[in-house]
Design a protein around this motif. Structure first.
Motif, short mmCIF file in Angstrom:
data_model
loop_
_atom_site.label_atom_id
_atom_site.label_comp_id
_atom_site.label_asym_id
_atom_site.label_seq_id
_atom_site.Cartn_x
_atom_site.Cartn_y
_atom_site.Cartn_z
N GLY A 1 0.82 -1.03 0.19
CA GLY A 1 -0.04 -0.01 0.07
C GLY A 1 0.71 1.24 0.05
O GLY A 1 2.11 1.16 0.38
N THR A 2 0.23 2.37 -0.41
CA THR A 2 1.05 3.62 -0.54
C THR A 2 0.61 4.62 0.74
O THR A 2 0.91 5.72 0.58
N GLY A 3 -0.67 4.39 1.19
CA GLY A 3 -1.10 5.46 2.20
C GLY A 3 -1.79 6.55 1.50
O GLY A 3 -2.02 7.63 2.17
N ILE A 4 -2.56 6.58 0.20
CA ILE A 4 -3.13 7.35 -0.52
C ILE A 4 -4.43 7.04 -0.65
O ILE A 4 -5.60 8.02 -0.79
N GLY A 5 -5.01 5.92 -0.50
CA GLY A 5 -6.35 5.39 -0.88
C GLY A 5 -7.31 5.96 0.28
O GLY A 5 -8.28 6.60 -0.70
N LEU A 6 -7.24 6.34 1.41
CA LEU A 6 -8.36 6.94 2.06
C LEU A 6 -8.29 8.49 1.89
O LEU A 6 -9.30 9.15 1.83
N ALA A 7 -7.27 9.01 1.55
CA ALA A 7 -6.98 10.24 1.16
C ALA A 7 -7.81 10.54 0.08
O ALA A 7 -8.55 11.70 -0.26
N ILE A 8 -7.73 9.71 -1.01
CA ILE A 8 -8.55 9.72 -2.34
C ILE A 8 -10.18 9.81 -1.82
O ILE A 8 -10.83 10.60 -2.50
N CYS A 9 -10.44 8.91 -0.96
CA CYS A 9 -11.71 8.72 -0.75
C CYS A 9 -12.26 10.01 -0.25
O CYS A 9 -13.46 10.58 -0.35
N ARG A 10 -11.52 10.60 0.67
CA ARG A 10 -11.94 11.73 1.48
C ARG A 10 -12.07 13.04 0.20
O ARG A 10 -12.90 13.86 0.50
N ARG A 11 -11.17 13.00 -0.33
CA ARG A 11 -11.13 14.09 -1.44
C ARG A 11 -12.38 14.05 -2.39
O ARG A 11 -12.83 15.12 -2.62
N ILE A 12 -12.67 12.75 -2.83
CA ILE A 12 -13.77 12.60 -3.60
C ILE A 12 -15.19 13.18 -2.83
O ILE A 12 -16.00 13.79 -3.48
N ILE A 13 -15.55 12.69 -1.52
CA ILE A 13 -16.44 12.61 -0.95
C ILE A 13 -16.64 14.27 -0.63
O ILE A 13 -17.80 14.85 -0.76
#
Length: 593
Positions: free
Chosen positions: A540-552
């Motif tokens: 993992g890169t530690g970006i997945g949840l940041a992408i989720c928050r950015r989209i929501i």
């Protein structure tokens, strides 16, 4: 003994210059309790008539044509209610009623003729009748005076009422004019001109405080707003005037002086009219402090006039009311100016930030795209080395090659995630059509089919609603959350459930799992970029949840997690409801994320 003033309207005047008729008539009337005055001639009679009398007993021989002319002159000056009663004592006999004498007597108006010799009771009766008639005339005078007084008071009250209404209308009009002017310079000039007009001043000066003017390098103190003055030629005099007024003992912030040469509140060694030649050499002064809600005052307003007592209490009241409205208008204009500058600064900062974010997104996109090709070349040649020379270069070389391959793969994944993060924050142009969240979930499950089958995960869901979100981006949110649930699972079968419920104008989505859970200390931290809670053994890169928050957040929603260690996790995100399927405009900016 001098006669009492209050008895003058009731006294009887007697003019009988020859014989004893005057003495006898006066004595008779006095014995009956009447106030009498014997006159020696027509001049004294006229003087007593001017002072006041009830009636006059005049001997016929005292009334020559000249004397009657004098009495007629006095009668003509009497008010309309007056009809003075004369009692004329005739000589008697056939000459008493000669046509010439009758004409003279009748010219006096109300005349009673008594023929001599006469009885005392006849004279007394005629005098009492004359006094009664005169009293009624005085009663009429008082009544007329009362009526006129009532009418006068009514007219004065009406005039005061009209003046108050006119003043209220004027102040209302002035208040609207002042409140509608946001420019502080135009407002202050308008205050001076308006105040000078309503007070009747020949000139007006307004010296604003430094707080009102703010940080204005172009301002040269004292900053003057004047009417009727050539300010450039008398700045020194105006400065002295302002200082002199400031030192005066003001009552409620107001100073009204009818003559500056004699008012004790001013320094006699520096009289205001001697400060300068021309229009500033004034006598009457009206000075006011403009109140302020923020500071001690907004400035000093000064009006002058070359005439003494030019300003009345009414002008002072109007000027005070104007000062109160001007103070509010000045405060509002100053706040408007401050807010305008703050808004312009904020807009400039927002534009600068938007440009910076756009440049950053462009840089990330270009850098990520350009890094792919050399990274792909490194990966290809490293894999070629591994196939050809593995086992031939020694165990250290094989280990180094494995490090390179893993590093290339990690870098490739990181670049791809950065690209996804950049795309997730790209601005949306145009409206967003409502989509079926179930379709987005199906797309995510299709992408994760291999991972779901490999982990034997059980993924279930309820029927999901329509939301105003880009379908591809919502599918990416589901994909990242479900992939994390599979990745951070506990031994056994991973169980993942997706649902949505309506709550207060929002749809609350939930992705529940039975994984390893997350400590409460990290519930906020995990949504940051490159935030990972596990070591390098977990991919993992530690970006997945940041992408989720950015989209929501891009679509006006929010995302959070509810979890306890070893108890599984529930990721929830809220999205606004669609209003009857209406199209939703999205104006989310990058700096809001």
């Amino acid at each position: 003994m001098a006669e009492q003033v209050e008895s003058l309207p009731e006294r009887v005047l007697v003019l009988a210059p020859t014989g004893r008729d005057g003495e006898l008539a006066s004595g008779l009337l006095q014995r009956e309790g009447l106030t009498t005055r014997c006159c020696t001639g027509t001049a004294e009679l006229l003087e007593c008539l001017e002072a006041g009398a009830g009636t006059a007993v005049v001997a016929d021989e005292a009334l020559s044509s000249v004397n009657i002319g004098s009495l007629l002159g006095w009668l003509q000056k009497q008010p309309p209610w007056s009809d003075f009663p004369f009692i004329v004592l005739t000589a008697g006999g056939r000459h008493s009623y000669a046509p010439g004498r009758m004409e003279l007597w009748n010219s006096l108006g109300k005349v009673t003729l008594l023929e001599r010799p006469l009885h005392a009771v006849t004279l007394l009766s005629a005098v009492r009748a004359g006094l009664r008639g005169r009293r009624r005339q005085y009663d009429a005078e008082r009544y007329i005076a009362e009526v006129q007084g009532t009418e006068r008071r009514r007219a004065e009250a009406y005039a005061r009422e009209q003046a108050v209404l006119a003043q209220l209308e004027l102040l209302s009009h002035l208040g609207k004019l002042l409140a509608a002017e946001p420019d502080i310079d135009k407002l202050l000039q308008s205050v001076v001109e308006t105040g000078a007009k309503v007070s009747g001043a020949e000139f007006g000066i307004f010296l604003p405080s430094a707080d009102v003017m703010g940080d204005r390098p172009e301002m040269k103190l004292p900053h003057v707003y004047a009417m009727g003055l050539d300010v450039s030629k008398m700045m020194d005099a105006i400065s002295v005037l302002a200082g002199t007024v400031a030192k005066a003992r003001l009552v409620r912030g107001v100073l009204r002086v009818g003559d500056t040469r004699t008012d004790h509140r001013f320094d006699p060694e520096r009289r205001l009219e001697d400060l300068a030649e021309g229009p500033l050499a004034f006598v009457s002064c009206l000075a006011l402090q403009i109140p302020s809600r923020t500071y001690a005052n907004s400035g000093v307003l000064i009006f002058g006039h070359s005439m003494a007592d030019a300003f009345t209490e009414r002008e002072e009241d109007v000027a005070c009311a104007l000062a109160a409205q001007a103070g509010i208008a000045i405060d509002n204009a100053r706040l408007f100016s401050i807010s305008t500058r703050a808004r312009e600064t904020a807009e400039k900062a927002r534009d600068d930030l938007q440009r910076s974010n756009d440049d950053l997104q462009q840089f990330i996109y270009v850098a990520s795209h350009d890094l792919k090709e050399p990274l792909r070349t490194i990966g290809s040649y490293t894999q070629l080395l591994a196939r050809r020379y593995r086992g031939n270069l020694g165990p250290d070389a094989d280990e180094f090659i494995d490090y390179v391959v893993r590093g290339v793969n990690k870098m490739s994944g990181l670049i791809q995630d950065l690209l996804e993060y950049t795309r997730a924050g790209a601005a949306i142009t145009g409206p967003v059509e409502p989509i079926d969240a179930q379709v987005a979930l199906d797309d995510a499950l299709s992408t994760l089919r291999a991972a779901i089958e490999e982990s034997a995960a059980a993924v279930t869901s309820h029927t999901l609603p329509q939301v105003a979100v880009d379908q591809r981006l919502l599918a990416q949110v589901f994909q990242n959350l479900i992939a994390n649930a599979i990745k951070y699972r506990r031994p056994g079968t991973p169980r993942i459930h997706i649902s949505a419920e309506s709550r207060s104008g929002e749809w609350i989505f939930a992705v529940e799992d039975n994984g390893i859970g997350i400590d409460a200390l990290y519930h906020q931290q995990i949504f940051g970029l490159f935030k990972r809670l596990h070591g390098p053994d977990v991919p993992g890169t530690g970006i997945g949840l940041a992408i989720c928050r950015r989209i929501i957040e891009r679509f006006g929603g929010r995302i959070w997690v509810e979890s306890t260690t070893d108890q599984g996790s529930t990721f929830r995100f809220a999205l606004p409801k669609c209003a009857n399927g209406a199209v939703v405009e999205s104006d989310c900016l990058l700096e809001q994320n």
